[in-house]
Motif scaffolding. Structure first.
Motif, short mmCIF file in Angstrom:
data_model
loop_
_atom_site.label_atom_id
_atom_site.label_comp_id
_atom_site.label_asym_id
_atom_site.label_seq_id
_atom_site.Cartn_x
_atom_site.Cartn_y
_atom_site.Cartn_z
N LYS A 144 -2.53 -27.65 -10.12
CA LYS A 144 -1.92 -27.96 -11.42
C LYS A 144 -2.63 -29.12 -12.07
O LYS A 144 -2.79 -30.18 -11.48
CB LYS A 144 -0.44 -28.33 -11.26
CG LYS A 144 0.40 -27.24 -10.64
CD LYS A 144 1.86 -27.63 -10.58
CE LYS A 144 2.67 -26.49 -9.97
NZ LYS A 144 4.11 -26.77 -9.95
N VAL A 154 -1.94 -24.08 -14.72
CA VAL A 154 -1.57 -23.86 -13.32
C VAL A 154 -2.31 -22.66 -12.77
O VAL A 154 -2.38 -21.63 -13.42
CB VAL A 154 -0.04 -23.62 -13.21
CG1 VAL A 154 0.35 -23.28 -11.78
CG2 VAL A 154 0.73 -24.84 -13.70
N GLU A 188 12.37 -17.54 -8.52
CA GLU A 188 12.48 -18.70 -9.41
C GLU A 188 13.64 -18.55 -10.38
O GLU A 188 14.00 -17.43 -10.74
CB GLU A 188 11.19 -18.87 -10.21
CG GLU A 188 10.03 -19.32 -9.36
CD GLU A 188 8.74 -19.42 -10.17
OE1 GLU A 188 8.73 -20.10 -11.21
OE2 GLU A 188 7.75 -18.80 -9.74
N GLU A 280 9.02 -27.34 -11.14
CA GLU A 280 8.63 -28.29 -12.19
C GLU A 280 9.86 -28.79 -12.93
O GLU A 280 10.91 -28.16 -12.91
CB GLU A 280 7.70 -27.63 -13.21
CG GLU A 280 8.38 -26.52 -13.99
CD GLU A 280 7.62 -26.05 -15.23
OE1 GLU A 280 6.71 -26.75 -15.68
OE2 GLU A 280 7.98 -24.99 -15.75
P1 AMP Z 1 4.64 -24.82 -13.54
O1 AMP Z 1 3.89 -25.03 -14.84
O2 AMP Z 1 4.54 -25.95 -12.61
O3 AMP Z 1 6.03 -24.31 -13.77
O4 AMP Z 1 3.94 -23.56 -12.87
C1 AMP Z 1 3.89 -22.31 -13.51
C2 AMP Z 1 4.25 -21.21 -12.55
O5 AMP Z 1 3.35 -21.22 -11.44
C3 AMP Z 1 5.62 -21.33 -11.94
O6 AMP Z 1 6.64 -20.81 -12.72
C4 AMP Z 1 5.46 -20.56 -10.66
O7 AMP Z 1 5.58 -19.17 -10.88
C5 AMP Z 1 4.05 -20.85 -10.26
N1 AMP Z 1 4.05 -21.97 -9.31
C6 AMP Z 1 3.98 -23.27 -9.61
N2 AMP Z 1 4.03 -24.04 -8.50
C7 AMP Z 1 4.16 -23.19 -7.47
C8 AMP Z 1 4.24 -23.36 -6.04
N3 AMP Z 1 4.19 -24.56 -5.46
N4 AMP Z 1 4.36 -22.26 -5.28
C9 AMP Z 1 4.38 -21.03 -5.85
N5 AMP Z 1 4.28 -20.80 -7.16
C10 AMP Z 1 4.17 -21.86 -7.98
#
Ligand code: AMP
Ligand code: GLY
Length: 416
Positions: A144, A154, A188, A280
């Motif tokens: 990220k 991401v 999620e 997040e």
């Molecule tokens: P975020 O912007 O951090 O919400 O990441 C976008 C998407 O990436 C999330 O909604 C998840 O589907 C996926 N994602 C983020 N972090 C993880 C993680 N540690 N493990 C698995 N999937 C993740």
């Protein structure tokens, strides 16, 4: 009273509608707003998302009592600090607090120090060190980029090649840190929480977004391709665990860090075998979750804001049944896409929240990546899904100009 919404997307369309429906609101201003909001708001396209002085002037001239901030960018630029300094009430966190979204490293660090469950991580600015770390832990792994990326910074890598290509891509254009974290497996969900310092009020119902571009959760991450609520196959005990183990400890952690958060805190959570964990935090309503949740919310939004401002406890009322929203996006989004394609949604206008469309010579043309959230409601989730796609079918556009997912709310349908 008069109120104003900052932002110009679908979430802000929903906020403007919700505010316009309040018996206490005379006029809603939208800065910059979009053409789709003209039915409920006075749209001021000349006032950009970060034109703070122009916003303050508009508020002063029109006796605006509340400003509700939709997107992350103005929050991160300090819109709340600026307008509050002018004596205007703002619903949305100040710059220091909105860092919970704008810096993944900052958010992860607070979670680690206060024992808030989240994926294990390390943060890197050095390419070689990051490369070695990825080699040592292996895939699947998640990378990220620090800073705001509209859900697109991401990389969820399933193998080493993807992980290393992702590292190249994320480190290529800036020196901002890259957070590398453990891949979490599970379902999620999105929980919106109204926060005022130590006070928290988590929405009674949860929503689910669809972050990947294509059916079956394939393709790149996007800002969100569709959402629905309530999500009933995730048990109430999971929401309660999220409140007790994440939301309340996070509010206390922020206080301990000298942060005084006021606004919506968006928890993106995942239900793993080891319990519910944070994916997040965002410093604002989700888009498109807000469109769905606000359509179901029966309460007067100004009453809600005032109760949160007073730290009063209360219950939100949501209408029975389900809402489903399907995003129409420009072909090519979230990467490159063209603008200016015609879209006609006149037959289902009330079911739509406009994000990336504008009016040109009396017709609607595309003006962004995500363009229109088409919703449907029903007494059962099947009925709501059918209603949403029936409405989608009433929207016309040339083949190949837009795309959408055909599997919104599939997870809920599978549990029926
Ligand atoms: P975020 O912007 O951090 O919400 O990441 C976008 C998407 O990436 C999330 O909604 C998840 O589907 C996926 N994602 C983020 N972090 C993880 C993680 N540690 N493990 C698995 N999937 C993740
Ligand atoms: N739909 C996810 C977000 O607003 O970040």
């Amino acid at each position: 009273m008069n109120v104003a919404v900052i932002g110009g997307g679908g979430r802000e369309h929903a906020l403007a509608r919700k505010l316009a429906a309040s018996s206490r609101v005379e006029k809603v201003f939208a800065m910059p707003g979009n053409d789709g909001m003209r039915d409920v708001a006075e749209v001021r396209p000349e006032i950009g998302e970060t034109d703070f002085q122009a916003m303050a002037d508009l508020c002063a001239e029109n006796a605006v009592e509340w400003v509700i901030v939709g997107p992350e960018a103005p929050l991160n630029e300090g819109v709340a600090d600026f307008l509050e300094g002018k004596g205007i009430k703002v619903f949305g966190p100040r710059k220091a607090e909105s860092k919970i979204e704008s810096s993944k490293a900052f958010a992860k660090d607070i979670m680690e120090r206060y024992g808030i469950p989240t994926a294990k991580y390390q943060s890197f600015t050095d390419y070689d060190a990051a490369y070695k770390y990825i080699e040592s832990v292996g895939a699947p792994i998640v990378l990220k980029k620090d800073g705001l990326a509209a859900g697109k910074g991401v990389v969820v890598a399933t193998d080493m090649d993807e992980a290393l290509a992702g590292l190249d891509a994320l480190m290529e254009d800036s020196d901002a840190p890259v957070v590398i974290e453990e891949f979490l497996e599970g379902e999620e969900f999105s929980l919106m929480v109204l926060v005022n310092g130590e006070y928290t009020h988590a929405f009674e119902i949860i929503a689910q977004d669809h972050k990947r571009a294509f059916d079956g959760d394939e393709g790149p991450n996007t800002g969100g391709m569709g959402a629905y609520a309530p999500v009933e196959h995730i048990e109430a005990s999971v929401r309660e665990a999220a409140v007790e183990q994440i939301v309340k400890p996070m509010a206390h952690a922020m206080i301990s860090e000298g942060l005084d958060y006021f606004g919506v805190l968006y928890l993106g959570a995942i239900v793993t075998e080891d319990g519910v964990k944070v994916i997040e935090f965002n410093a604002r309503f989700g888009d498109p979750e807000a469109q769905i949740l606000l359509s179901l919310m029966e309460d007067d939004f100004i009453d809600v804001l005032e109760k949160v401002a007073q730290k009063e406890s209360f219950e939100l009322t949501f209408s029975p049944g389900y809402q489903v929203g399907v995003m129409l996006a420009s072909a090519g989004y979230p990467l490159t896409y063209k603008k200016g394609y015609a879209v006609d949604f006149d037959d289902v206008r009330d079911a739509c929240h406009v994000s990336g469309l504008k009016q040109e010579d009396g017709r609607w043309v595309t003006n962004g990546g995500r363009v229109l959230l088409v919703t449907g409601g029903g007494a059962t989730i099947e009925a709501a899904v059918d209603a949403a796609y029936a409405n989608v079918d009433k929207v016309t556009f040339n083949e190949g100009t837009l795309f959408l997912r055909r599997d919104i709310a599939q997870r809920a349908l599978r549990h029926e």
